[in-house]
Scaffold this active site. Sequence first.
Site, PDB file in Angstrom:
ATOM      1  N   HIS A   1       0.645  -1.846   0.224  1.00  0.00           N
ATOM      2  CA  HIS A   1      -0.106   0.352  -0.050  1.00  0.00           C
ATOM      3  C   HIS A   1       0.534   1.259  -0.005  1.00  0.00           C
ATOM      4  CE1 HIS A   1      -2.621  -2.931   0.807  1.00  0.00           C
ATOM      5  NE2 HIS A   1      -3.709  -2.155  -0.394  1.00  0.00           N
TER       6      HIS A   1
ATOM      7  N   ASN B   1      -4.333  -7.484  -6.499  1.00  0.00           N
ATOM      8  CA  ASN B   1      -3.189  -7.629  -5.590  1.00  0.00           C
ATOM      9  C   ASN B   1      -3.283  -8.450  -4.328  1.00  0.00           C
ATOM     10  OD1 ASN B   1      -3.022  -5.104  -6.832  1.00  0.00           O
ATOM     11  ND2 ASN B   1      -4.023  -4.019  -5.448  1.00  0.00           N
TER      12      ASN B   1
ATOM     13  N   CYS C   1     -10.179  -3.971  -9.469  1.00  0.00           N
ATOM     14  CA  CYS C   1      -9.405  -3.205  -9.061  1.00  0.00           C
ATOM     15  C   CYS C   1      -8.287  -2.948  -8.775  1.00  0.00           C
ATOM     16  CB  CYS C   1     -10.627  -2.482  -7.865  1.00  0.00           C
ATOM     17  SG  CYS C   1     -10.619  -3.495  -6.518  1.00  0.00           S
TER      18      CYS C   1
HETATM   19  C1  PEP Z   1      -6.347  -5.388  -4.285  1.00  0.00           C
HETATM   20  O1  PEP Z   1      -6.031  -6.131  -3.158  1.00  0.00           O
HETATM   21  O2  PEP Z   1      -6.268  -6.117  -5.104  1.00  0.00           O
HETATM   22  C2  PEP Z   1      -7.325  -4.536  -4.223  1.00  0.00           C
HETATM   23  C3  PEP Z   1      -7.974  -3.565  -4.820  1.00  0.00           C
HETATM   24  O3  PEP Z   1      -7.185  -3.522  -2.569  1.00  0.00           O
HETATM   25  P1  PEP Z   1      -6.007  -3.732  -1.814  1.00  0.00           P
HETATM   26  O4  PEP Z   1      -4.278  -3.360  -2.344  1.00  0.00           O
HETATM   27  O5  PEP Z   1      -6.182  -2.037  -1.469  1.00  0.00           O
HETATM   28  O6  PEP Z   1      -6.014  -4.792  -0.626  1.00  0.00           O
END
Ligand code: PEP
Length: 588
Positions: free
Chosen positions: A201, A469, A517
């Site tokens: 993140h 992700n 996403c």
């Molecule tokens: C993901 O895990 O792909 C996602 C979009 O959520 P985050 O990156 O906030 O964990």
Amino acid sequence: MTPERRPERSLKGLGVSPGIAIGPAYVRASGTAEVPTYTIAARAVEPEIARLDAAVERAKRQIGRLRIKARGMRGAAGEELAHLLDAYGQMLGESRLLRGARARIEQGRINAEAAVEAEIVDIGRAFAQMKDPYLAARLEDIRGIGNRLVRNLTRAPVKPFSAVPRGAIIVADMITPAGAAQMDPARVMGCAATVGGAEGHTAIMARALGLPAVLGVAGLLDHATSGTVTIVDGDSGRVILDPAPATLAAYERRREERLRDVHRLARLRGLPAATRDGTEIRLEANVELPLEMDAVRAAGAAGVGLLRTEFMFMNRDDLPGEDEQAREITRVVAAMDGRPVTVRTLDIGADKLAAVLTDGLAGGGPSALGLRGIRLSLKKRETLETQFRAILRASAHGPVRILLPMVTTPSEVRKAREILERVAQGIRRRRGGVPEKLPPVGAMIEVPGAALAADALAKVCDFFAVGSNDLTMYTLAADRANETVAHLFDPLHPAVLRLMQFASEAAVRAGIPVSICGEIAGDPRFAALLVGLGFRELSMAAANLPRVKQRIRAMDALAARHRALLIMDQVDAVRIAMLLDDFNALQE
Ligand code: PEP
Ligand code: MG
């Protein structure tokens, strides 16, 4: 006599946020609040106890402020918080924790934070032997207050980058996601750190802020000192210290070229995101911080496909109340002017931490496989209720969807829906203003088990959002924020692709929308594969949207479908990458 120029040094890392930044380094030691441990001299005992007492006084003032907040909270949530604060208040009086910590300073001659930490560990051991649920809960309280004291003692920075000189490049051992959220793009040019992976993140936050970043740079702090002229090349993953004049000039040229490129791509804003053969793709934005909304609108996003609400919970000692959350979410909804906003409930856990919620949690708390996302929200019910109330209030200003993170089983979605329904009824009874039809509720598909059982989840969800992700991280058992396993973190691994296909096909069968996403949605390289796998909604960092749109407009959806089917027959990630890159080159 001119001072001798230090030789140029080029260090390799992971380019996690694109672009070129040039400026003086602002070097910061580790941003983690690790507990420092050291021995003290006999004459330092008294001042050390005074330091502990000052931290206790500070904690009392913090608790006092939280009490005022608790009084303003309605119902069970306020009561529960008030009980907890009472327990904290008692422990800041004559408690075993403080008696023990003082004794350790006096007798063990150690610093105050180490004494508090050692006492917590000791109390924990004693309680663990008793196996009493009441004591287990008390232990959580003790950990909570102990961690607060340690924070007060170490004065773990709440605003770690507020002193950065304008135009500087942040250079650190580690930049936490909460720390990254504090980087002001008006002051900071870019950042580099010794640790960190491309999909953690911290990386996502740097991309959201449009700051070039390179993480996982071994030996970075051995060579950089504050003021060193530094180039961060987020495209190739290089950090160059003390660049030679020719290197500097070349990078300045590249930075200008990039700017021209950005302006050129901005012209795509008003053009539709449709393939050559007429398949429309919704391109939406991921939002980490409300300050991104200008960029989101400038990019021409069709909506916000993922609003990460964690920003409201980081870098603070208390919880954001309903009014504050409603205000922040409404800002985003209003900025989208009628285009839909998908608000994700709190996803604290793994590398995103919020001490106020997680201090004192037993069982490893919010680790990647622990109480993360919806698991924590269902445990901290009052926090979820407050979020739902805030989201419902924001939904009066434009279309909103509610997205649940880290879903593993349908029962989690059912429980969340029940809570939402009850919260809505409560608002209707008290003051009205909640639409009869509640916002759609969907699940992130980011746990491999959720993807494999997507058919069952589709029965209780109004939509899916695939989080590539975490899906990659959990499928390949490779920490997304750890540079040492970055080579294993590959969303093109056939196992990950199959899970994504599973989810998208289950959604199509159930007739519910499915978006993606994760970070791959914002990489033009993957666009043809995602379209070929049936995704019609891609959500990404606003800065990536023009490039992805350019790619979509150049491709043929039917050909992408054929190529995706060919790719899904493969068992080797290298061959998959080759087939994808060939296709992209053909369709340029
Ligand atoms: C993901 O895990 O792909 C996602 C979009 O959520 P985050 O990156 O906030 O964990
Ligand atoms: Mg995720």
